[in-house]
Structures are given as structure tokens and as C-alpha cells.
Design a protein around this motif. Structure first.
Motif, PDB file in Angstrom:
ATOM      1  N   LEU A   1       0.829  -1.209   0.000  1.00 20.44           N
ATOM      2  CA  LEU A   1       0.000   0.000   0.000  1.00 20.44           C
ATOM      3  C   LEU A   1       0.864   1.261   0.000  1.00 20.44           C
ATOM      4  O   LEU A   1       0.562   2.237  -0.686  1.00 20.44           O
ATOM      5  CB  LEU A   1      -0.947   0.007   1.206  1.00 20.44           C
ATOM      6  CG  LEU A   1      -1.994  -1.113   1.233  1.00 20.44           C
ATOM      7  CD1 LEU A   1      -2.954  -0.920   2.387  1.00 20.44           C
ATOM      8  CD2 LEU A   1      -2.777  -1.170  -0.074  1.00 20.44           C
TER       9      LEU A   1
ATOM     10  N   ILE B   1       2.212   1.982  -3.415  1.00 19.80           N
ATOM     11  CA  ILE B   1       1.208   2.541  -4.321  1.00 19.80           C
ATOM     12  C   ILE B   1       0.852   3.977  -3.921  1.00 19.80           C
ATOM     13  O   ILE B   1       0.808   4.875  -4.756  1.00 19.80           O
ATOM     14  CB  ILE B   1      -0.060   1.650  -4.330  1.00 19.80           C
ATOM     15  CG1 ILE B   1       0.274   0.292  -4.944  1.00 19.80           C
ATOM     16  CG2 ILE B   1      -1.194   2.324  -5.090  1.00 19.80           C
ATOM     17  CD1 ILE B   1      -0.805  -0.758  -4.787  1.00 19.80           C
TER      18      ILE B   1
ATOM     19  N   GLU C   1      -7.473  -1.541 -12.720  1.00 17.30           N
ATOM     20  CA  GLU C   1      -7.166  -0.499 -11.739  1.00 17.30           C
ATOM     21  C   GLU C   1      -8.072  -0.639 -10.514  1.00 17.30           C
ATOM     22  O   GLU C   1      -7.621  -0.579  -9.381  1.00 17.30           O
ATOM     23  CB  GLU C   1      -7.360   0.857 -12.421  1.00 17.30           C
ATOM     24  CG  GLU C   1      -7.051   2.036 -11.557  1.00 17.30           C
ATOM     25  CD  GLU C   1      -6.991   3.325 -12.381  1.00 17.30           C
ATOM     26  OE1 GLU C   1      -6.072   3.449 -13.206  1.00 17.30           O
ATOM     27  OE2 GLU C   1      -7.855   4.176 -12.197  1.00 17.30           O
ATOM     28  N   GLU C   2      -9.342  -0.868 -10.791  1.00 20.11           N
ATOM     29  CA  GLU C   2     -10.305  -0.946  -9.702  1.00 20.11           C
ATOM     30  C   GLU C   2     -10.101  -2.193  -8.847  1.00 20.11           C
ATOM     31  O   GLU C   2     -10.083  -2.140  -7.630  1.00 20.11           O
ATOM     32  CB  GLU C   2     -11.704  -0.960 -10.307  1.00 20.11           C
ATOM     33  CG  GLU C   2     -12.800  -0.902  -9.295  1.00 20.11           C
ATOM     34  CD  GLU C   2     -14.137  -0.731  -9.993  1.00 20.11           C
ATOM     35  OE1 GLU C   2     -14.533   0.414 -10.186  1.00 20.11           O
ATOM     36  OE2 GLU C   2     -14.747  -1.743 -10.372  1.00 20.11           O
ATOM     37  N   GLU C   3      -9.887  -3.325  -9.498  1.00 20.06           N
ATOM     38  CA  GLU C   3      -9.819  -4.580  -8.741  1.00 20.06           C
ATOM     39  C   GLU C   3      -8.500  -4.763  -8.004  1.00 20.06           C
ATOM     40  O   GLU C   3      -8.457  -5.358  -6.943  1.00 20.06           O
ATOM     41  CB  GLU C   3     -10.072  -5.769  -9.679  1.00 20.06           C
ATOM     42  CG  GLU C   3     -11.511  -5.813 -10.146  1.00 20.06           C
ATOM     43  CD  GLU C   3     -11.763  -6.933 -11.137  1.00 20.06           C
ATOM     44  OE1 GLU C   3     -11.009  -7.929 -11.120  1.00 20.06           O
ATOM     45  OE2 GLU C   3     -12.707  -6.802 -11.950  1.00 20.06           O
ATOM     46  N   TYR C   4      -7.417  -4.295  -8.592  1.00 21.36           N
ATOM     47  CA  TYR C   4      -6.109  -4.511  -7.955  1.00 21.36           C
ATOM     48  C   TYR C   4      -5.664  -3.307  -7.144  1.00 21.36           C
ATOM     49  O   TYR C   4      -4.649  -3.364  -6.452  1.00 21.36           O
ATOM     50  CB  TYR C   4      -5.061  -4.881  -9.000  1.00 21.36           C
ATOM     51  CG  TYR C   4      -5.338  -6.232  -9.613  1.00 21.36           C
ATOM     52  CD1 TYR C   4      -4.917  -7.395  -8.966  1.00 21.36           C
ATOM     53  CD2 TYR C   4      -6.046  -6.349 -10.792  1.00 21.36           C
ATOM     54  CE1 TYR C   4      -5.205  -8.636  -9.496  1.00 21.36           C
ATOM     55  CE2 TYR C   4      -6.337  -7.590 -11.340  1.00 21.36           C
ATOM     56  CZ  TYR C   4      -5.921  -8.723 -10.683  1.00 21.36           C
ATOM     57  OH  TYR C   4      -6.196  -9.956 -11.200  1.00 21.36           O
ATOM     58  N   GLY C   5      -6.396  -2.208  -7.257  1.00 22.18           N
ATOM     59  CA  GLY C   5      -6.053  -1.034  -6.458  1.00 22.18           C
ATOM     60  C   GLY C   5      -4.730  -0.416  -6.843  1.00 22.18           C
ATOM     61  O   GLY C   5      -4.012   0.100  -5.993  1.00 22.18           O
ATOM     62  N   ILE C   6      -4.369  -0.512  -8.104  1.00 25.23           N
ATOM     63  CA  ILE C   6      -3.145   0.139  -8.564  1.00 25.23           C
ATOM     64  C   ILE C   6      -3.491   0.965  -9.802  1.00 25.23           C
ATOM     65  O   ILE C   6      -4.260   0.530 -10.659  1.00 25.23           O
ATOM     66  CB  ILE C   6      -2.014  -0.879  -8.866  1.00 25.23           C
ATOM     67  CG1 ILE C   6      -0.728  -0.129  -9.214  1.00 25.23           C
ATOM     68  CG2 ILE C   6      -2.393  -1.854  -9.979  1.00 25.23           C
ATOM     69  CD1 ILE C   6       0.508  -0.976  -9.110  1.00 25.23           C
TER      70      ILE C   6
ATOM     71  N   LEU D   1       1.739  -9.443 -13.592  1.00 28.33           N
ATOM     72  CA  LEU D   1       0.361  -9.768 -13.200  1.00 28.33           C
ATOM     73  C   LEU D   1      -0.644  -8.992 -14.054  1.00 28.33           C
ATOM     74  O   LEU D   1      -1.601  -9.566 -14.592  1.00 28.33           O
ATOM     75  CB  LEU D   1       0.178  -9.421 -11.713  1.00 28.33           C
ATOM     76  CG  LEU D   1      -1.241  -9.487 -11.153  1.00 28.33           C
ATOM     77  CD1 LEU D   1      -1.720 -10.926 -11.086  1.00 28.33           C
ATOM     78  CD2 LEU D   1      -1.317  -8.855  -9.761  1.00 28.33           C
TER      79      LEU D   1
ATOM     80  N   GLU E   1      -3.296 -10.472 -16.880  1.00 26.62           N
ATOM     81  CA  GLU E   1      -4.720 -10.229 -16.663  1.00 26.62           C
ATOM     82  C   GLU E   1      -5.321  -9.466 -17.857  1.00 26.62           C
ATOM     83  O   GLU E   1      -6.388  -9.815 -18.358  1.00 26.62           O
ATOM     84  CB  GLU E   1      -4.877  -9.430 -15.358  1.00 26.62           C
ATOM     85  CG  GLU E   1      -6.261  -9.422 -14.799  1.00 26.62           C
ATOM     86  CD  GLU E   1      -6.800 -10.797 -14.438  1.00 26.62           C
ATOM     87  OE1 GLU E   1      -6.027 -11.685 -14.027  1.00 26.62           O
ATOM     88  OE2 GLU E   1      -8.024 -10.990 -14.588  1.00 26.62           O
TER      89      GLU E   1
ATOM     90  N   ARG F   1      -8.242 -10.884 -20.392  1.00 24.15           N
ATOM     91  CA  ARG F   1      -9.533 -10.198 -20.546  1.00 24.15           C
ATOM     92  C   ARG F   1      -9.762  -9.671 -21.964  1.00 24.15           C
ATOM     93  O   ARG F   1     -10.895  -9.533 -22.403  1.00 24.15           O
ATOM     94  CB  ARG F   1      -9.637  -9.035 -19.554  1.00 24.15           C
ATOM     95  CG  ARG F   1      -9.728  -9.518 -18.126  1.00 24.15           C
ATOM     96  CD  ARG F   1      -9.884  -8.375 -17.155  1.00 24.15           C
ATOM     97  NE  ARG F   1      -9.662  -8.877 -15.795  1.00 24.15           N
ATOM     98  CZ  ARG F   1     -10.050  -8.251 -14.706  1.00 24.15           C
ATOM     99  NH1 ARG F   1     -10.690  -7.119 -14.783  1.00 24.15           N
ATOM    100  NH2 ARG F   1      -9.800  -8.771 -13.526  1.00 24.15           N
TER     101      ARG F   1
END
Lengths: 452, 89
Positions: free
Chosen positions: A11, A14, A64-69, A256, A260, A264
Motif C-alpha cells: 500500500l 502505491i 485499476e479498480e480490482e487490484y487497487g493500482i 500480473l 490479466e 480479458r
């Protein structure tokens, strides 16, 4: 389960150290868009890009939303347009740039690269048309990036192209003079250009690449600086090791995200490019890494050694973290995009000549440097020749992205805005290179390029 | 899909209750919880399994944001893979 410390470390990287996925770049082959009718080619280009990249921005946002980066940029690279356009009957390729611009805006990416020509050994007719179209094409479009490869270790340096590009850069600067020559920020002159670079402005989709590929660029100069803060005064063995471990962690995130995004979008993953790419934001500077290593400012004696070690350690960490590392992978040293570099120039610590020395060990070259608008075109060509020579002899990529700002001189500065930042105008050597550049021809490939 | 919820902020009554209540309501299974208090700073990491969850990831995120706002702490959720990528070989 992961420990709280591990979670907090991520965290912090980031939030505080600005670790981000700098770009998800979709490479698209436009080879099948060729046609003798220019309107058909433009339609083919538009249709193909908008079809393939339809979900690119959406997928970037989901990740961005799911991995918080943060996934800062979503971009597209295409087959060099000089190849795609070669069959079309026209003497101006600006319409192709306009088609790229429209397609990029339709799918919502912020840059599209590939208005490019590869002329390290010589020109095709199409290469010449493309290069001559650059000043108009880049001043009539917003998000199109151009690049020209003028040299390689295998082919030597095309000095005709080097001479040509000095004039093109000046013309482009003039065409975009109202915006401080912003057009030049979208044009890169390369030696040993790579086919899978996800970073702009130099990205294009090489002819050895598949139909479509996802390449991801990760960045995090702040993470490296922060890691070095914990080992103050320790020997370089420890510094190198720390950078390697940090780059490993950063590149794993890139790997990663690349996997991903590839899954997708249903497009094969090409490479991860770990490049310490600074931004003007606080805490996102490569120059500050040098300061952390013990140099008062970037540009002090020792900076080349610091950068050499940084670049190498970044590559070593990255190589183990990803199954396919590519692109440029190393440290970028743009001036306008790095708060610490700008300060170093303003303090008189960092000069043009020192930047040139640094490019012999960084992963790119003379990048985002603003110079006086009255710099002769032959001097710009000579800068390109010097960079191309460094690239050719060292078998590495080098690039020149230089901005001669019309009406401005040393002491002035320019504001490009956003990721491109701002830059003080730097002094250049005033001695003439005209007779040298006027010779033209080719500088032969170096002896160590004959490895067959 | 498994994810990590982190709560960072001042220690207050009801933080864990708020988040775990939401998990129950959305049918997300809590696998593990760690919490630490450093002085007045509260850090909670919750490991959750979202396989049977009855809303989308986006909706879950919005719900967590609401809880964060109402209690006055920073709540976020991230898929676990990003942490594993960095810290596990």
C-alpha cells in the motif's frame, strides 16, 4: 495469509511512492490495411483499430479498480505507417495520421504511436514521404506519435536521414510554435529502436510482432528511492542488491497486470517493460535516486556511474520477475518530466553534455530537452548523430526527443503540461557542425556487429 | 476470487463490526482477520473469499467506501494477487 507488514508495504508503494502501471499498450498490426486507394487505407486503419482496441480502456479501468493500482495510460502502437502506406498512391501521409488520431480518440486512448519509418540503412519511397509528412501530420493531430529509426548496430548510421531529421524537427517546432513546439515532444529519432516498446512517444508495433499483443510498462522511481533511504551509507553491493529486489517486486506487478489484461482482452501478452519513468509529480523522480545515492544533484561527477548501476540493477531484477521482459527496461532520464532533473538544470548542475554522457548508460537517450529556438538544424542533426553513435557502438537503444522552442532562449522555460512537465531552455554548443552534417552518406556498422 | 480489505485510520468502535456485517449481508466469506493498533493508528487486514458474493466487485467497493466515510477511516479492497505477486515466489 500475508502479513500485515507485507500488505502495508504494498500500500505504501502505491500511495506514497507512486508505484503505478504506467501503460497498457496494445500493439496492432496494420499490414492487412494496405491498399492503393488512400481512402480505403484510412478506413481500414480506423476500422481495425476501433475493433481491436474497443475494450482496452475499459479493461485498464477494471484492473485499476480490482487490484487497487493506478493504470495511468492506455495506449496503442501500430505497424510503422511507412510500410502500411507504401502501396497507396499519394505524396502526403497526413491523412493516415488523421485516421490514427480519430481511431485513438474513438477508443479513448491518450496516445497512439507508429507514424514511423525505419531507415537505418536507407529510404524506401514511402519512408521519404512519411518523414516529409511529419511536420504537418503532428501539427494537425493531437495524440499521434512519430518515430524514425536512423541507425542500428547492424546497419550503421544513415547520415542522410540524420541530416533530414534535423530539418524536420525544426519545421515541426515552427508548425507548433504557438504551443511552444509541443509537436516535437511527440517525435523520437532512434538508433536500435525496439519493436515492442510500450512507452511513448517511441512505441510502434514491429513487423516481427504478432497480429495483436499486449505490452505493459511499469514504473516506480519513488519505490527505488524509498528503498535506498533505508540503507544510507552502505556500500554499492548493497545498493545494487536493494535496487534489484525492488525492481523484482515492481515487475511482478507488471507481469500480473499484463497477464490479466491479455486474458480479458483475448490478446497474447508480449512483454513487460520495467522502466523507471519519472513524472513531474513529487516522489516520482529518477534524479532524486541519484541524490539518495549520495550525489548533491543529478549531473554531479559520479552521475554516469550511478545511472549505469541503476539501469543494470533494474534490468536484473526485472528479468527474474517476468517470463518476457522487453521494450526499453531501464531508467529514463527525461528533463522536463522529472522534478529533480529540472531543479538540477536550474541549479547549473546538469548540462547538455553531461546528459549526453548519461545516455551512454541509460535505457533511452536525450529526452524532452528544450533548447533555443534558433539552434541550427545541422546542430540538431549533429546531436542525433552523436546519440546514434552511442547507440550503434554500445548495441543499445538511444533516442533523441529534443524541442527547439521558437522565440525562446537560455533563461526562458516552457510549460508542456501534464506528464510532459515543464523545462528550462538548455544551452547548446554554439560551434557549427554544418559541414560535417552536409556530407551525408552512411557511417558504416562497427566491426563488433559482425557476429555471424 | 479472494481479496484483501484494508482499513487504515484512527481506532474507533465498530470498525470490524461494520465491515464484517457488510460481508455477511453480501454473502462474502471472511477467511482471516489481522488487526494492529500503532498508537492511535488502526490497521486492519481482512482476507475474504468473494466466490459466492451476491453483488459485483464494483458494488462491493462502493459499499466499503460508504462504510469508510461513515466511520471516518480509509477502507479499500484489492484482489489478493497483487500482494502475492510482490511478496510470494
Amino acid at each position: 495469509m500475508l502479513t500485515t507488514k507485507e500488505i502495508m508495504d504494498t500500500l505504501k508503494m502505491i500511495d506514497e511512492q507512486k508505484l503505478d502501471v504506467r501503460t497498457i499498450t496494445m500493439g496492432i498490426s496494420l499490414l492487412d490495411c494496405a491498399h492503393s486507394d488512400i481512402d480505403i487505407v484510412c478506413n481500414n486503419i480506423y476500422d481495425k483499430i476501433t475493433k481491436y482496441a474497443k475494450n482496452l480502456v475499459k479493461v485498464g479501468e477494471q484492473i485499476e479498480e480490482e487490484y487497487g493500482i493506478k493504470v495511468v495510460n492506455k495506449r496503442i502502437a501500430v505497424t510503422p505507417i511507412s510500410i502500411v502506406a507504401a502501396a497507396a498512391k499519394t505524396d502526403n501521409y497526413t491523412p493516415f495520421a488523421l485516421a490514427l488520431d480519430r481511431a485513438a480518440k474513438e477508443v479513448g486512448v491518450n496516445f497512439i504511436g507508429g507514424f514511423s519509418a525505419l531507415v537505418q540503412k536507407g529510404y524506401t519511397n514511402a519512408d521519404r514521404i512519411l518523414i516529409d509528412s511529419i511536420p504537418q501530420a503532428l501539427s494537425e493531430t493531437d495524440v499521434v506519435c512519430a518515430s524514425v529509426n536512423v541507425a542500428s548496430t547492424k546497419a550503421g548510421i544513415n547520415m542522410d536521414a540524420v541530416r533530414h531529421m534535423g530539418g524536420i524537427i525544426k519545421d515541426l517546432a515552427q508548425n507548433t510554435a504557438a504551443n511552444d513546439a509541443i509537436g516535437c515532444a511527440k517525435l523520437v529519432v532512434f538508433a536500435n529502436a525496439v519493436e515492442d516498446n510500450p512507452f511513448m512517444a517511441g512505441a510502434f508495433h514491429g513487423v516481427g510482432e504478432p497480429e495483436c499483443a499486449i505490452n505493459v510498462g511499469v514504473s516506480g522511481p519513488g519505490v527505488v528511492k524509498s528503498a535506498l533511504e533505508k540503507i544510507k551509507g552502505m556500500p554499492f553491493d548493497v545498493v545494487a542488491d536493494t535496487i534489484k529486489k525492488t525492481s523484482f517486486q515492481i515487475t511482478r506487478v507488471g507481469q500480473l497486470v499484463a497477464m490479466e489484461a491479455s486474458k480479458r482482452l483475448g490478446v497474447p501478452y508480449g512483454i513487460v517493460d520495467l522502466s523507471l519513468a519519472p513524472t513531474p509529480e513529487i516522489g516520482d523522480s529518477v534524479a532524486h535516486i541519484f541524490e539518495e545515492m549520495g550525489l548533491e544533484r543529478a549531473g554531479a561527477h559520479g552521475t554516469t556511474a550511478a545511472l549505469a548501476m541503476l539501469n543494470d540493477a533494474v534490468k536484473k531484477g526485472g528479468v527474474m520477475a517476468s517470463s518476457h521482459v522487453g521494450g526499453l527496461s531501464g531508467a529514463f532520464i527525461p528533463v522536463s518530466e522529472d522534478a529533480g532533473m529540472i531543479d538540477a538544470v536550474l541549479a547549473g548542475a546538469l548540462t547538455f553534455d553531461k546528459l549526453e554522457a548519461m545516455t551512454s548508460v541509460c535505457s533511452v537517450g536525450l529526452d524532452m530537452i528544450a533548447i533555443p529556438g534558433d539552434t541550427p538544424k545541422e546542430t540538431i542533426s549533429a546531436m542525433i548523430a552523436d546519440e546514434a553513435a552511442i547507440g550503434m557502438i554500445n548495441a543499445k537503444t538511444t533516442a533523441v526527443r529534443i524541442i527547439p522552442v521558437p522565440g525562446k532562449g537560455v533563461g526562458d522555460s516552457v510549460e508542456f503540461g501534464g506528464l510532459l512537465g515543464h523545462a528550462p531552455i538548455m544551452a547548446v554548443n554554439s560551434m557549427s557542425s554544418k559541414d560535417f552534417i552536409d556530407r551525408g552518406g552512411r557511417i558504416p556498422a562497427p566491426i563488433h556487429s559482425f557476429k555471424n | 476470487m479472494k481479496a484483501i480489505i484494508t482499513v487504515i485510520g484512527f481506532d474507533k468502535v465498530g470498525i470490524i463490526a461494520g465491515v464484517s456485517g457488510l460481508m455477511a449481508r453480501l454473502n462474502a466469506n471472511i477467511l482471516d482477520i489481522n488487526q494492529t493498533v500503532f498508537g492511535t493508528n488502526f490497521i486492519m487486514a481482512m482476507y475474504v473469499d468473494l466466490t459466492e458474493m451476491n453483488v459485483s466487485f464494483k458494488e462491493l467497493k462502493e459499499e466499503l467506501d460508504k462504510i469508510g466515510e461513515s466511520i471516518g477511516v480509509n477502507v479499500r479492497i484489492q484482489r489478493e494477487e497483487i500482494f502475492n505477486a510482490m511478496h510470494r515466489l
